[in-house]
Design an enzyme around this catalytic site. Structure first.
Site, short mmCIF file in Angstrom:
data_model
loop_
_atom_site.label_atom_id
_atom_site.label_comp_id
_atom_site.label_asym_id
_atom_site.label_seq_id
_atom_site.Cartn_x
_atom_site.Cartn_y
_atom_site.Cartn_z
N ASP A 1 0.82 -1.22 0.00
CA ASP A 1 0.00 0.00 0.00
C ASP A 1 0.85 1.27 0.00
OD1 ASP A 1 0.95 -0.44 2.57
OD2 ASP A 1 -1.01 -0.84 3.44
N ASN B 1 -7.61 -2.78 14.17
CA ASN B 1 -9.01 -3.03 13.76
C ASN B 1 -9.11 -4.22 12.79
OD1 ASN B 1 -7.96 -2.05 11.39
ND2 ASN B 1 -9.30 -0.26 11.24
N GLU C 1 -9.58 -1.75 5.19
CA GLU C 1 -10.26 -1.45 6.44
C GLU C 1 -11.50 -2.33 6.60
OE1 GLU C 1 -8.55 0.15 8.39
OE2 GLU C 1 -8.20 2.25 7.92
#
Ligand code: GLP
Length: 262
Positions: free
Chosen positions: A73, A142, A149
């Site tokens: 990324d 998370n 995400e």
């Protein structure tokens, strides 16, 4: 010993041992490949692993001069000369110490005029390389992998994404007080990551325990993108005892004592 039909969990004493065990695993995969193709993660978790690979390169037991690398990324809109751009991070912690050829190490373009077209071209480049032999992964608190995400599609390809407030807060420590943490990124998709032949996820510390439990033992859910590892035929999760502390099948997993061969 993994049957290859489950996420293999290896529990280490500390983050240094996580790095060493993971480095040996990645080195083994690279030694078997004619032209190793490595998937590269950023973040603090894989640094000990990269240091372990660099040591092997310097000792002459591993040669990555012809290897190909694809970073997971990049932030959108960050100058590639910024020390926290993933282009710089990969160069500093991977390309240079592992003596890789910079022209063979690729990072998604977060400054492209057409981010979607650049992302699609990145996926194509991975495909044309013959695919990733070993994908290094960290995990967000998370449950994100790369910058996928929660709620990311399991079939997603490389694409621009918006970062969650939690991820921006987690990554604030890398930026100066007066700097904004970027809001957008380009990340390999979960579908892209799952095409790698081997996945090696590393994590350390109690703050990763919930994410690791959800990844390995939780329901497969887009709310924990890393839980997609449960669908991979060859995924290994190498963690320290603190990151393992919320696993329910704790006695079932492999423990590694330092210096003990795997
Ligand atoms: C970052 C990266 C991920 C990384 C994760 C955890 O934002 N995009 O690839 O795995 O967050 O980072 P760290 O290892 O520093 O906890």
């Amino acid at each position: 010993m993994s049957s290859g039909a489950e996420v293999e969990v290896i529990i280490c004493a500390d983050s240094a041992e996580v790095g060493e065990v993971a480095a040996e695993k990645i080195a083994g995969i690279c030694r078997k490949a004619v032209t190793p193709v490595l998937g590269l993660a950023t973040g603090s978790s894989p640094l000990a692993l990269y240091a372990g690979l660099a040591r092997r390169v310097n000792e002459g037991t591993l040669d990555l001069s012809h290897a190909v690398g694809f970073a997971l990324d990049e932030y959108v809109g960050i100058d590639t000369s910024h020390p926290q751009s993933y282009a710089q991070v990969i160069n500093t912690y991977v390309t240079v110490p592992l003596k890789m050829d910079p022209s063979r190490v690729h990072v998604p373009d977060g400054n492209a005029e057409d981010l979607y077209a650049a992302a699609a071209a990145y996926d194509l480049m991975i495909e044309e390389s013959g695919g990733v032999d070993a994908q290094v992964l960290g995990i967000g608190t998370n449950g994100h992998i790369g910058f996928n995400e929660p709620t990311s599609s399991f079939s997603s390809r490389t694409r621009p994404k918006t970062l969650t407030p939690q991820t921006r807060e987690d990554n604030r420590r890398f930026f100066a007080d007066d700097e904004k943490v970027p809001l957008h990124c380009v990340t390999q998709g979960l579908g892209t990551i799952m095409e790698a032949r081997e996945l090696v996820l590393v994590a350390s510390g109690e703050h990763k325990a919930d994410a690791i439990a959800a990844c390995v033992e939780g329901p497969v859910s887009a709310m924990c993108p890393a839980s997609i590892l449960q669908f991979h035929e060859s995924a290994t999760v190498i963690i320290d005892e603190a990151a393992a502390s919320k696993l329910r099948l704790i006695d079932y997993y492999t423990y590694v004592a330092r210096n003990q061969p795997m």
